[in-house]
Design a protein around this motif. Sequence first.
Motif, PDB file in Angstrom:
ATOM      1  N   VAL A 165       0.857  -1.183   0.000  1.00  0.00           N
ATOM      2  CA  VAL A 165       0.000   0.000   0.000  1.00  0.00           C
ATOM      3  C   VAL A 165       0.893   1.232   0.000  1.00  0.00           C
ATOM      4  O   VAL A 165       1.807   1.340   0.820  1.00  0.00           O
ATOM      5  CB  VAL A 165      -0.940   0.005   1.230  1.00  0.00           C
ATOM      6  N   THR A 166       0.634   2.159  -0.913  1.00  0.00           N
ATOM      7  CA  THR A 166       1.443   3.371  -1.048  1.00  0.00           C
ATOM      8  C   THR A 166       0.740   4.556  -0.401  1.00  0.00           C
ATOM      9  O   THR A 166      -0.461   4.761  -0.615  1.00  0.00           O
ATOM     10  CB  THR A 166       1.712   3.665  -2.535  1.00  0.00           C
ATOM     11  N   LEU A 167       1.478   5.331   0.404  1.00  0.00           N
ATOM     12  CA  LEU A 167       0.935   6.532   1.028  1.00  0.00           C
ATOM     13  C   LEU A 167       1.016   7.693   0.046  1.00  0.00           C
ATOM     14  O   LEU A 167       2.075   7.944  -0.547  1.00  0.00           O
ATOM     15  CB  LEU A 167       1.712   6.882   2.299  1.00  0.00           C
ATOM     16  N   LEU A 168      -0.111   8.407  -0.098  1.00  0.00           N
ATOM     17  CA  LEU A 168      -0.195   9.514  -1.044  1.00  0.00           C
ATOM     18  C   LEU A 168      -0.938  10.695  -0.438  1.00  0.00           C
ATOM     19  O   LEU A 168      -1.723  10.540   0.493  1.00  0.00           O
ATOM     20  CB  LEU A 168      -0.972   9.086  -2.300  1.00  0.00           C
ATOM     21  N   HIS A 169      -0.714  11.879  -1.029  1.00  0.00           N
ATOM     22  CA  HIS A 169      -1.607  13.009  -0.821  1.00  0.00           C
ATOM     23  C   HIS A 169      -2.881  12.747  -1.623  1.00  0.00           C
ATOM     24  O   HIS A 169      -2.901  11.906  -2.533  1.00  0.00           O
ATOM     25  CB  HIS A 169      -0.950  14.298  -1.305  1.00  0.00           C
ATOM     26  N   GLU A 170      -3.941  13.483  -1.316  1.00  0.00           N
ATOM     27  CA  GLU A 170      -5.243  13.210  -1.940  1.00  0.00           C
ATOM     28  C   GLU A 170      -5.199  13.208  -3.469  1.00  0.00           C
ATOM     29  O   GLU A 170      -5.746  12.319  -4.106  1.00  0.00           O
ATOM     30  CB  GLU A 170      -6.278  14.242  -1.468  1.00  0.00           C
ATOM     31  N   ALA A 171      -4.559  14.205  -4.071  1.00  0.00           N
ATOM     32  CA  ALA A 171      -4.626  14.375  -5.532  1.00  0.00           C
ATOM     33  C   ALA A 171      -3.728  13.425  -6.300  1.00  0.00           C
ATOM     34  O   ALA A 171      -3.718  13.428  -7.526  1.00  0.00           O
ATOM     35  CB  ALA A 171      -4.273  15.822  -5.898  1.00  0.00           C
ATOM     36  N   GLU A 172      -2.955  12.583  -5.586  1.00  0.00           N
ATOM     37  CA  GLU A 172      -1.939  11.761  -6.249  1.00  0.00           C
ATOM     38  C   GLU A 172      -2.423  10.371  -6.646  1.00  0.00           C
ATOM     39  O   GLU A 172      -1.664   9.603  -7.239  1.00  0.00           O
ATOM     40  CB  GLU A 172      -0.703  11.669  -5.349  1.00  0.00           C
ATOM     41  N   LEU A 173      -3.674  10.027  -6.350  1.00  0.00           N
ATOM     42  CA  LEU A 173      -4.295   8.851  -6.952  1.00  0.00           C
ATOM     43  C   LEU A 173      -4.884   9.348  -8.261  1.00  0.00           C
ATOM     44  O   LEU A 173      -5.859  10.105  -8.282  1.00  0.00           O
ATOM     45  CB  LEU A 173      -5.375   8.258  -6.051  1.00  0.00           C
ATOM     46  N   VAL A 174      -4.257   8.969  -9.365  1.00  0.00           N
ATOM     47  CA  VAL A 174      -4.545   9.580 -10.662  1.00  0.00           C
ATOM     48  C   VAL A 174      -5.112   8.539 -11.638  1.00  0.00           C
ATOM     49  O   VAL A 174      -5.159   7.348 -11.332  1.00  0.00           O
ATOM     50  CB  VAL A 174      -3.268  10.218 -11.260  1.00  0.00           C
ATOM     51  N   GLU A 175      -5.531   9.013 -12.793  1.00  0.00           N
ATOM     52  CA  GLU A 175      -6.071   8.088 -13.797  1.00  0.00           C
ATOM     53  C   GLU A 175      -5.009   7.095 -14.255  1.00  0.00           C
ATOM     54  O   GLU A 175      -5.249   5.899 -14.333  1.00  0.00           O
ATOM     55  CB  GLU A 175      -6.611   8.887 -14.993  1.00  0.00           C
ATOM     56  N   ARG A 176      -3.819   7.623 -14.551  1.00  0.00           N
ATOM     57  CA  ARG A 176      -2.736   6.740 -14.975  1.00  0.00           C
ATOM     58  C   ARG A 176      -1.398   7.428 -14.737  1.00  0.00           C
ATOM     59  O   ARG A 176      -1.325   8.656 -14.694  1.00  0.00           O
ATOM     60  CB  ARG A 176      -2.868   6.345 -16.455  1.00  0.00           C
ATOM     61  N   VAL A 177      -0.360   6.606 -14.560  1.00  0.00           N
ATOM     62  CA  VAL A 177       0.991   7.132 -14.441  1.00  0.00           C
ATOM     63  C   VAL A 177       1.838   6.528 -15.557  1.00  0.00           C
ATOM     64  O   VAL A 177       1.555   5.414 -16.024  1.00  0.00           O
ATOM     65  CB  VAL A 177       1.632   6.799 -13.062  1.00  0.00           C
ATOM     66  N   PRO A 178       2.863   7.241 -16.006  1.00  0.00           N
ATOM     67  CA  PRO A 178       3.778   6.631 -16.977  1.00  0.00           C
ATOM     68  C   PRO A 178       4.510   5.469 -16.312  1.00  0.00           C
ATOM     69  O   PRO A 178       4.941   5.573 -15.161  1.00  0.00           O
ATOM     70  CB  PRO A 178       4.728   7.772 -17.333  1.00  0.00           C
ATOM     71  N   CYS A 179       4.597   4.347 -16.998  1.00  0.00           N
ATOM     72  CA  CYS A 179       5.242   3.180 -16.383  1.00  0.00           C
ATOM     73  C   CYS A 179       5.976   2.367 -17.439  1.00  0.00           C
ATOM     74  O   CYS A 179       5.775   2.541 -18.639  1.00  0.00           O
ATOM     75  CB  CYS A 179       4.223   2.309 -15.649  1.00  0.00           C
TER      76      CYS A 179
END
Length: 198
Positions: A165-179
């Motif tokens: 489980v990754t800890l994030l700020h609210e806005a950092e759960l996004v639609e997609r990340v470059p991977c």
Amino acid sequence: MTAATGRLDLPDDKAEARRIVRAARREWRDAGHHARDGEALAGHGVQLVRESGARTVTLFTAWAVEPPTAALTRALLDAGVRVLVPITLPSLDLDWAEVRALPEGDVVAEDDLELGPALGLDAIAQADLVLTPGLAVGSDGKRLGQGGGCYDRTLPRRRPGVPVVTLLHEAELVERVPCEPHDLPVDGVLRPSGVTWF
């Protein structure tokens, strides 16, 4: 950030995506939300640990711009949970040590922690729940890290089935990340609003 979703909107370029998140994190730090978000993360984090039955967890010492972990670390120690934190080696691999105590404050420097002896690279296999840092996570569970590959090296050493489980700020759960193909997905994210599973 898009107004409709309250999420950061990240491009396909990893370097640019990291720049955008880091700029947003500096704004968050300057707004002074450490205490509020730290208490919220502690509350949801302790609940997560209780529900999972974890007796040993990994966590990390947050930088001033990261989701604050000091309150969560204290709450877990108070609940009798064993907390392991990473020690970054010159190779960018991760050794681990047990937190014995930490001073008061919303942000606690790594040097201010009271740690036990180094436990070795494979100590992550002692964890029942792995809580990681990250810059952002996509809705498919792909994680955007800082770029050193530390957790890409160490996550395969955890026991099979142990959730990440990754800890994030609210806005950092996004639609997609470059991977890229070597980027390992996580099972969920912990934000001040609670836990989201994938």
